[in-house]
Design a protein around this motif. Structure first.
Motif, PDB file in Angstrom:
ATOM      1  N   SER A 204      -7.789   3.410   0.761  1.00  0.00           N
ATOM      2  CA  SER A 204      -6.778   4.231   1.441  1.00  0.00           C
ATOM      3  C   SER A 204      -5.658   4.617   0.484  1.00  0.00           C
ATOM      4  CB  SER A 204      -6.203   3.466   2.639  1.00  0.00           C
ATOM      5  OG  SER A 204      -7.204   3.185   3.585  1.00  0.00           O
ATOM      6  N   GLN A 205      -5.295   3.699  -0.407  1.00  0.00           N
ATOM      7  CA  GLN A 205      -4.216   3.982  -1.346  1.00  0.00           C
ATOM      8  C   GLN A 205      -4.603   5.087  -2.318  1.00  0.00           C
ATOM      9  OE1 GLN A 205      -1.022   2.645  -1.203  1.00  0.00           O
ATOM     10  NE2 GLN A 205      -0.727   4.388  -2.585  1.00  0.00           N
ATOM     11  N   GLU A 206      -5.853   5.108  -2.747  1.00  0.00           N
ATOM     12  CA  GLU A 206      -6.297   6.164  -3.659  1.00  0.00           C
ATOM     13  C   GLU A 206      -6.215   7.530  -2.991  1.00  0.00           C
ATOM     14  OE1 GLU A 206      -9.494   4.025  -6.672  1.00  0.00           O
ATOM     15  OE2 GLU A 206     -10.111   4.466  -4.612  1.00  0.00           O
ATOM     16  N   ASP A 209      -2.638   8.469  -2.927  1.00  0.00           N
ATOM     17  CA  ASP A 209      -2.186   8.861  -4.264  1.00  0.00           C
ATOM     18  C   ASP A 209      -2.645  10.282  -4.592  1.00  0.00           C
ATOM     19  OD1 ASP A 209      -1.019   6.398  -4.584  1.00  0.00           O
ATOM     20  OD2 ASP A 209      -2.665   5.562  -5.779  1.00  0.00           O
TER      21      ASP A 209
END
Length: 245
Positions: A204-206, A209
């Motif tokens: 999810s963070q990618e 980003d």
């Protein structure tokens, strides 16, 4: 008709000088003879109809019968950022991506990447696969293959239209986003980037980003696709929606 990629310097004064590798293929594998006709291209968008005059294993010679601008290249330049996966699957993505109309491939590593950076010899093999797929599929420009890059660096150098297919995206499909893009007369869609994750997908963070640098997450449908399949489906959808198949 057989097609061959040649160096631009191999065409001089209406004559084509074939290098040893192509000559050997024509003589021993394809069993071509003088009088046969082939098509050659130099990656610059022109196809040359050539009649073979001399066919030998070391060198061959042909005469240019006609030169025609090729109209086989898509008007949209698609860059496929394909996460590294097992070699045979990556090769499938490259081959079918060339046939589909993708113009540039960029391998990258991300958090869930499970394979190592390819060696120079493997990169050479991948470039040969791209070249052969371009010859077979009638492409007039051989797609580019860039060196592998880190995901964190990759997202800092994207074009203005970037789509990141993600299995967790439930609110917007790729067709919905492409429809909006088509209806925006002020938006340049000449260049479109597609970012495909590895086996296991993106975190999810990618995705967050990537969104910070302008990427839009999209769904490719109800079913989960393999990494090597997702990029092909996404590229075909882009070209179809813009009537550029």
């Amino acid at each position: 008709m057989h097609r061959f990629l040649i160096d631009p310097s191999d065409i001089q004064d209406g004559r084509v000088h074939f290098a040893e590798e192509i000559s050997l293929q024509m003589k021993k594998v394809l069993r071509l003879r003088s009088g046969n006709e082939v098509v050659v291209f130099d990656g610059g968008g022109v196809d040359y109809q050539v009649r073979l005059e001399v066919v030998e294993t070391k060198t061959s010679l042909g005469t240019v019968l006609s030169a025609n601008d090729s109209h086989n290249e898509p008007g949209i330049f698609i860059t496929l950022y394909q996460a590294l996966i097992r070699s045979e699957r990556y090769e499938y993505a490259l081959q079918k991506g060339v046939e589909t109309g993708i113009s540039r491939f960029v391998p990258f590593t991300s958090e869930r990447t499970e394979v190592s950076i390819p060696s120079q010899s493997k990169m050479g093999r991948w470039r040969r696969i791209i070249k052969e797929a371009a010859e077979q599929s009638g492409r007039s420009v051989v797609p580019q293959l860039s060196d592998p890059i880190l995901f964190s660096n990759m997202i800092k150098n994207l074009n203005s239209v970037v789509l990141i297919p993600w299995e967790e995206e439930k609110n917007q499909s790729i067709r919905q986003i492409l429809s909006k893009l088509r209806q925006d007369p002020g938006l340049d869609v000449t260049y479109i980037d597609l970012i495909i994750g590895p086996v296991g997908g993106f975190t999810s963070q990618e995705v967050l980003d990537a969104a910070d640098y302008g990427a839009t997450s999209v769904s490719l449908g109800k079913r989960i696709l393999r990494s090597e399949t997702a990029g092909i489906v996404a590229a075909v959808t882009v070209l179809y929606e813009f009537d550029d198949i």
